[in-house]
Design an enzyme around this catalytic site. Sequence first.
Site, mmCIF file in Angstrom:
data_model
loop_
_atom_site.group_PDB
_atom_site.id
_atom_site.type_symbol
_atom_site.label_atom_id
_atom_site.label_comp_id
_atom_site.label_asym_id
_atom_site.label_seq_id
_atom_site.Cartn_x
_atom_site.Cartn_y
_atom_site.Cartn_z
ATOM 1 N N ASP A 122 0.863 -1.188 0.000
ATOM 2 C CA ASP A 122 0.000 0.000 0.000
ATOM 3 C C ASP A 122 0.894 1.231 0.000
ATOM 4 O O ASP A 122 1.966 1.236 0.621
ATOM 5 C CB ASP A 122 -0.913 0.030 1.225
ATOM 6 C CG ASP A 122 -1.946 1.141 1.121
ATOM 7 O OD1 ASP A 122 -2.994 0.929 0.470
ATOM 8 O OD2 ASP A 122 -1.714 2.249 1.653
ATOM 9 N N GLU A 176 0.862 5.734 0.057
ATOM 10 C CA GLU A 176 0.181 7.029 0.154
ATOM 11 C C GLU A 176 0.922 7.981 -0.776
ATOM 12 O O GLU A 176 2.142 7.848 -0.970
ATOM 13 C CB GLU A 176 0.191 7.567 1.595
ATOM 14 C CG GLU A 176 -0.437 6.641 2.624
ATOM 15 C CD GLU A 176 -1.871 6.276 2.322
ATOM 16 O OE1 GLU A 176 -2.594 7.126 1.742
ATOM 17 O OE2 GLU A 176 -2.282 5.144 2.631
ATOM 18 N N HIS A 222 -5.798 4.984 5.902
ATOM 19 C CA HIS A 222 -5.105 5.905 4.991
ATOM 20 C C HIS A 222 -3.657 6.153 5.400
ATOM 21 O O HIS A 222 -3.081 7.188 5.061
ATOM 22 C CB HIS A 222 -5.856 7.237 4.872
ATOM 23 C CG HIS A 222 -7.209 7.100 4.240
ATOM 24 N ND1 HIS A 222 -7.385 6.558 3.002
ATOM 25 C CD2 HIS A 222 -8.447 7.415 4.706
ATOM 26 C CE1 HIS A 222 -8.677 6.538 2.696
ATOM 27 N NE2 HIS A 222 -9.344 7.045 3.710
ATOM 28 N N ASP A 225 -3.282 0.175 6.201
ATOM 29 C CA ASP A 225 -4.075 -0.348 5.075
ATOM 30 C C ASP A 225 -3.481 -1.649 4.539
ATOM 31 O O ASP A 225 -4.223 -2.554 4.140
ATOM 32 C CB ASP A 225 -4.141 0.690 3.953
ATOM 33 C CG ASP A 225 -5.092 1.833 4.284
ATOM 34 O OD1 ASP A 225 -5.817 1.729 5.291
ATOM 35 O OD2 ASP A 225 -5.108 2.829 3.532
#
Length: 462
Positions: free
Chosen positions: A7, A9, A145, A150
């Site tokens: 994951d 960001e 997030h 996540d």
Amino acid sequence: MLYAVVDIETTGNGYKGQKITEISALIFDGKKIVDEFTSLVNPEQNIPTFITNLTGITNAMVRNAPKFYEVAKKIEEITKGTIFVAHNVNFDYNIIQAEFKSLGYDFKRKKLCTVRLTRKIIPGLPSYSLGNICSGENIPINGRHRAKGDAEATVELFRRLLERDDNFTINSFLNPRSRQATLPPLLDKIVVDKLPETFGVYYFKNLAKEVIYVGKANNIKQRVISHFYDKKKKEQTMCLETADVSFTKTGSELLALLLESSEIKHIYPKFNRAQRRAGEAVGLFSYEDQKGIIHLAYNRLKLAPNAIMKYYSVAECRTHLESLCAEFELCPKYCHLQTNVSSCFHYQLKECKGICCDKETVENYNVRVREAIKSVGIGAENLVIKEKGRIKNEVGFALILDGIYKGIGYLDASQDEVLKTPEEYQFFVAPKKDNRDVQRIIASYLKKKEKLKALENGEISI
């Protein structure tokens, strides 16, 4: 088999400008996490406020964090030999791949998408966002997030999917011939498999069944699939929203182009920009002055008598008029591209060889003006353009009456033999609005057809 559950960001500045701010890769053997790497990343650009509000990651937090090139080797090593897994895998994978590409390295891994897997193994959920699935499955997310939070939730979701996969869905997704990894997360592969390989118009729809994009194709299935491989920001965003694809067969490219144009103006899809403009505002017309010289001029459509062509703006009209001047050697003064002048700009440069300098006769000049007018639009004739139909023994056609496009239609070949005049075809047409775009499509088609005929007759050569 090892899986790298990943994951990231990002700064959220679109696919091309999007940079990673945090990454987490958890190596999962199907039962437990056996290795991991998590790090903040300095994106070397500002993090927008709305992204900070969503993720909690601030500019100050990443200021002294390693840049991507400093963590790239670790990411490459830890994911080597694994299957890349993520929730909406194309998002994370494409951005990581782009980061590696900027370093001159080609990052490639097999992929699995937990959105697509969940849709197959746990069908019928109202939403397939990570938050909603985890809520329904009672999977805790410790840090929504944030990359590690996540990624950990995705690992647990993936573990449960492995347990429930009684139909070997995951194996089928990993089949090289399956396009599951490249399809949009919300789109069922069955929908794509059922698409025809023929001329027509296709419609991308979101979860609410709203049409978000209309396109034309010579091969519907091939063209639809090509969108999924496109790296442009618009294409990526559109594909993320696509949950269904429908289509209409047309039988020919011309009829597909005409239907596409009218559908875009009727539906106004959010991802169609080129043809979804408002109605035409400017008209091109001609008139003859006291000397017998034919002028080309433009005005607001309501004030343009018997407009030869319609445009969406003055700028578009002037650009086309300038191209006509160049192609047919017309005088800018008599095309109203230069106003309040006694002679054209070419005269000032001593290059003028035309009518405003009395270098040619009115008759010779007018011949070229008429040729220019003839090249614009589709004229004022009645015309039935016949094409192949959608099925055997069917005729497709586009109808023009008095130079105005009326629409397209289909007839049985036996019916077509009975009709004698263009006016008779209007009873079999699906009415469509005439506009600048369809005029351009038809004019281009007729010009191409005329050129092919001239080539066949040996009148011109390539």
